[in-house]
Design a protein around this motif. Structure first.
Motif, PDB file in Angstrom:
ATOM      1  N   HIS A  51       0.844  -1.201   0.000  1.00 35.97           N
ATOM      2  CA  HIS A  51       0.000   0.000   0.000  1.00 35.97           C
ATOM      3  C   HIS A  51       0.878   1.250   0.000  1.00 35.97           C
ATOM      4  O   HIS A  51       1.910   1.296   0.679  1.00 35.97           O
ATOM      5  N   SER A  52       0.476   2.264  -0.736  1.00 34.49           N
ATOM      6  CA  SER A  52       1.282   3.482  -0.870  1.00 34.49           C
ATOM      7  C   SER A  52       1.549   4.180   0.472  1.00 34.49           C
ATOM      8  O   SER A  52       2.591   4.798   0.645  1.00 34.49           O
ATOM      9  N   LYS A  53       0.633   4.062   1.430  1.00 30.86           N
ATOM     10  CA  LYS A  53       0.807   4.745   2.723  1.00 30.86           C
ATOM     11  C   LYS A  53       1.743   4.005   3.676  1.00 30.86           C
ATOM     12  O   LYS A  53       2.214   4.587   4.646  1.00 30.86           O
ATOM     13  N   THR A  54       1.989   2.726   3.422  1.00 26.30           N
ATOM     14  CA  THR A  54       2.841   1.944   4.320  1.00 26.30           C
ATOM     15  C   THR A  54       4.051   1.350   3.593  1.00 26.30           C
ATOM     16  O   THR A  54       4.793   0.558   4.171  1.00 26.30           O
ATOM     17  N   ARG A  55       4.262   1.733   2.357  1.00 27.04           N
ATOM     18  CA  ARG A  55       5.330   1.183   1.517  1.00 27.04           C
ATOM     19  C   ARG A  55       6.708   1.562   2.069  1.00 27.04           C
ATOM     20  O   ARG A  55       6.943   2.715   2.424  1.00 27.04           O
ATOM     21  N   PRO A  56       7.627   0.592   2.128  1.00 22.79           N
ATOM     22  CA  PRO A  56       8.987   0.895   2.602  1.00 22.79           C
ATOM     23  C   PRO A  56       9.718   1.861   1.667  1.00 22.79           C
ATOM     24  O   PRO A  56       9.448   1.911   0.468  1.00 22.79           O
ATOM     25  N   SER A  57      10.671   2.583   2.234  1.00 23.60           N
ATOM     26  CA  SER A  57      11.501   3.496   1.451  1.00 23.60           C
ATOM     27  C   SER A  57      12.526   2.687   0.654  1.00 23.60           C
ATOM     28  O   SER A  57      12.710   1.485   0.881  1.00 23.60           O
ATOM     29  N   ASN A  58      13.221   3.369  -0.265  1.00 25.89           N
ATOM     30  CA  ASN A  58      14.249   2.693  -1.060  1.00 25.89           C
ATOM     31  C   ASN A  58      15.353   2.120  -0.179  1.00 25.89           C
ATOM     32  O   ASN A  58      15.842   1.013  -0.434  1.00 25.89           O
ATOM     33  N   SER A  59      15.764   2.856   0.861  1.00 26.57           N
ATOM     34  CA  SER A  59      16.808   2.333   1.742  1.00 26.57           C
ATOM     35  C   SER A  59      16.306   1.126   2.532  1.00 26.57           C
ATOM     36  O   SER A  59      17.052   0.166   2.742  1.00 26.57           O
ATOM     37  N   GLU A  60      15.044   1.160   2.956  1.00 23.70           N
ATOM     38  CA  GLU A  60      14.462  -0.005   3.642  1.00 23.70           C
ATOM     39  C   GLU A  60      14.395  -1.200   2.696  1.00 23.70           C
ATOM     40  O   GLU A  60      14.640  -2.341   3.108  1.00 23.70           O
ATOM     41  N   ASN A  61      14.088  -0.947   1.423  1.00 21.79           N
ATOM     42  CA  ASN A  61      14.035  -2.040   0.446  1.00 21.79           C
ATOM     43  C   ASN A  61      15.393  -2.704   0.265  1.00 21.79           C
ATOM     44  O   ASN A  61      15.469  -3.919   0.086  1.00 21.79           O
ATOM     45  N   LYS A  62      16.456  -1.932   0.317  1.00 25.65           N
ATOM     46  CA  LYS A  62      17.798  -2.508   0.216  1.00 25.65           C
ATOM     47  C   LYS A  62      18.062  -3.442   1.400  1.00 25.65           C
ATOM     48  O   LYS A  62      18.643  -4.512   1.231  1.00 25.65           O
ATOM     49  N   GLU A  63      17.626  -3.040   2.586  1.00 31.59           N
ATOM     50  CA  GLU A  63      17.777  -3.886   3.775  1.00 31.59           C
ATOM     51  C   GLU A  63      16.899  -5.137   3.667  1.00 31.59           C
ATOM     52  O   GLU A  63      17.318  -6.232   4.056  1.00 31.59           O
ATOM     53  N   ILE A  64      15.699  -4.978   3.154  1.00 31.68           N
ATOM     54  CA  ILE A  64      14.790  -6.118   2.971  1.00 31.68           C
ATOM     55  C   ILE A  64      15.421  -7.115   2.008  1.00 31.68           C
ATOM     56  O   ILE A  64      15.438  -8.323   2.267  1.00 31.68           O
ATOM     57  N   GLU A  65      15.962  -6.626   0.891  1.00 36.77           N
ATOM     58  CA  GLU A  65      16.587  -7.515  -0.085  1.00 36.77           C
ATOM     59  C   GLU A  65      17.779  -8.244   0.518  1.00 36.77           C
ATOM     60  O   GLU A  65      17.935  -9.459   0.350  1.00 36.77           O
ATOM     61  N   LYS A  66      18.612  -7.516   1.251  1.00 34.63           N
ATOM     62  CA  LYS A  66      19.779  -8.128   1.901  1.00 34.63           C
ATOM     63  C   LYS A  66      19.327  -9.219   2.877  1.00 34.63           C
ATOM     64  O   LYS A  66      19.870 -10.320   2.888  1.00 34.63           O
ATOM     65  N   TRP A  67      18.317  -8.906   3.698  1.00 34.70           N
ATOM     66  CA  TRP A  67      17.844  -9.879   4.685  1.00 34.70           C
ATOM     67  C   TRP A  67      17.213 -11.094   4.020  1.00 34.70           C
ATOM     68  O   TRP A  67      17.514 -12.227   4.380  1.00 34.70           O
ATOM     69  N   THR A  68      16.330 -10.867   3.049  1.00 28.59           N
ATOM     70  CA  THR A  68      15.617 -11.992   2.444  1.00 28.59           C
ATOM     71  C   THR A  68      16.572 -12.950   1.726  1.00 28.59           C
ATOM     72  O   THR A  68      16.308 -14.139   1.641  1.00 28.59           O
ATOM     73  N   LYS A  69      17.683 -12.436   1.235  1.00 33.76           N
ATOM     74  CA  LYS A  69      18.696 -13.293   0.608  1.00 33.76           C
ATOM     75  C   LYS A  69      19.553 -14.014   1.641  1.00 33.76           C
ATOM     76  O   LYS A  69      20.205 -15.002   1.318  1.00 33.76           O
ATOM     77  N   SER A  70      19.560 -13.516   2.884  1.00 35.42           N
ATOM     78  CA  SER A  70      20.420 -14.097   3.921  1.00 35.42           C
ATOM     79  C   SER A  70      19.758 -15.247   4.673  1.00 35.42           C
ATOM     80  O   SER A  70      20.429 -15.940   5.431  1.00 35.42           O
ATOM     81  N   VAL A  71      18.443 -15.425   4.488  1.00 31.70           N
ATOM     82  CA  VAL A  71      17.736 -16.491   5.200  1.00 31.70           C
ATOM     83  C   VAL A  71      17.322 -17.590   4.216  1.00 31.70           C
ATOM     84  O   VAL A  71      17.271 -17.360   3.014  1.00 31.70           O
ATOM     85  N   LYS A  72      17.048 -18.763   4.751  1.00 33.09           N
ATOM     86  CA  LYS A  72      16.527 -19.866   3.929  1.00 33.09           C
ATOM     87  C   LYS A  72      15.044 -20.011   4.243  1.00 33.09           C
ATOM     88  O   LYS A  72      14.669 -20.329   5.370  1.00 33.09           O
ATOM     89  N   TRP A  73      14.234 -19.737   3.262  1.00 29.10           N
ATOM     90  CA  TRP A  73      12.782 -19.827   3.435  1.00 29.10           C
ATOM     91  C   TRP A  73      12.368 -21.290   3.405  1.00 29.10           C
ATOM     92  O   TRP A  73      12.766 -22.040   2.523  1.00 29.10           O
ATOM     93  N   LEU A  74      11.564 -21.703   4.374  1.00 31.60           N
ATOM     94  CA  LEU A  74      11.204 -23.109   4.528  1.00 31.60           C
ATOM     95  C   LEU A  74       9.788 -23.424   4.051  1.00 31.60           C
ATOM     96  O   LEU A  74       9.593 -24.357   3.286  1.00 31.60           O
ATOM     97  N   LYS A  75       8.797 -22.685   4.545  1.00 27.61           N
ATOM     98  CA  LYS A  75       7.425 -22.963   4.107  1.00 27.61           C
ATOM     99  C   LYS A  75       6.486 -21.861   4.571  1.00 27.61           C
ATOM    100  O   LYS A  75       6.797 -21.075   5.460  1.00 27.61           O
ATOM    101  N   LEU A  76       5.315 -21.866   3.948  1.00 29.52           N
ATOM    102  CA  LEU A  76       4.241 -20.947   4.279  1.00 29.52           C
ATOM    103  C   LEU A  76       3.027 -21.760   4.690  1.00 29.52           C
ATOM    104  O   LEU A  76       2.685 -22.745   4.029  1.00 29.52           O
ATOM    105  N   GLU A  77       2.389 -21.352   5.773  1.00 29.25           N
ATOM    106  CA  GLU A  77       1.120 -21.958   6.202  1.00 29.25           C
ATOM    107  C   GLU A  77       0.078 -20.856   6.295  1.00 29.25           C
ATOM    108  O   GLU A  77       0.256 -19.897   7.053  1.00 29.25           O
ATOM    109  N   VAL A  78      -0.996 -20.985   5.516  1.00 23.77           N
ATOM    110  CA  VAL A  78      -2.113 -20.052   5.622  1.00 23.77           C
ATOM    111  C   VAL A  78      -3.069 -20.624   6.656  1.00 23.77           C
ATOM    112  O   VAL A  78      -3.542 -21.753   6.521  1.00 23.77           O
ATOM    113  N   LEU A  79      -3.340 -19.843   7.701  1.00 31.22           N
ATOM    114  CA  LEU A  79      -4.161 -20.314   8.810  1.00 31.22           C
ATOM    115  C   LEU A  79      -5.623 -19.913   8.675  1.00 31.22           C
ATOM    116  O   LEU A  79      -6.514 -20.695   8.983  1.00 31.22           O
ATOM    117  N   LYS A  80      -5.861 -18.685   8.213  1.00 32.70           N
ATOM    118  CA  LYS A  80      -7.236 -18.193   8.138  1.00 32.70           C
ATOM    119  C   LYS A  80      -7.299 -17.018   7.179  1.00 32.70           C
ATOM    120  O   LYS A  80      -6.422 -16.156   7.182  1.00 32.70           O
TER     121      LYS A  80
END
Length: 132
Positions: free
Chosen positions: A52-81
């Motif tokens: 959403h435009s009102k809660t969207r991360p800044s460009n610098s936050e996006n760089k941190e998000i990209e760095k973090w998401t590449k540093s972890v191993k994603w295992l699975k997603l569970e949709v609960l409700k």
């Protein structure tokens, strides 16, 4: 390849469609699944567009998000409700758990995410935000 969102579909038949055309996303749950897959694939451009435009991360936050998401191993997603968030709605929520490995430990993001329609397509608002 199998879709990261655990939908029992191939990526090309599932979240790739959303990643190529956000207007094809028909529900809040489908958007949430496509965002999880975007985290797995470090597709920060899609994460930005689907936020959403009102809660969207800044460009610098996006760089941190990209760095973090590449540093972890994603295992699975569970949709609960899922509450609302269909083609007939303008808002909805999806409770989920996203499992990932970081520094040798399994971690879980447990969130009841809010979604709404903005610019004629579903977007992620956040865990504690309203759509307006």
């Amino acid at each position: 390849m199998q879709c990261p969102c655990n939908s029992n579909k191939k990526y090309s038949d599932c979240c790739q469609k959303a990643h190529q055309n956000i207007n094809s996303v028909a529900s809040a749950e489908a958007l949430m699944r496509s965002r999880y897959s975007a985290f797995v694939l470090a597709n920060v451009a899609y994460l930005q567009k689907s936020h959403h435009s009102k809660t969207r991360p800044s460009n610098s936050e996006n760089k941190e998000i990209e760095k973090w998401t590449k540093s972890v191993k994603w295992l699975k997603l569970e949709v609960l409700k899922t509450t609302n968030g269909t083609a007939n709605d303008t808002i909805g929520t999806v409770e989920f758990k996203a499992f990932f490995m970081e520094n040798g430990a399994i971690n879980i993001i447990h969130e009841n995410s809010k979604f709404c329609i903005e610019n004629n397509y579903w977007v992620y608002v956040g865990a504690n935000n309203e759509c307006n």
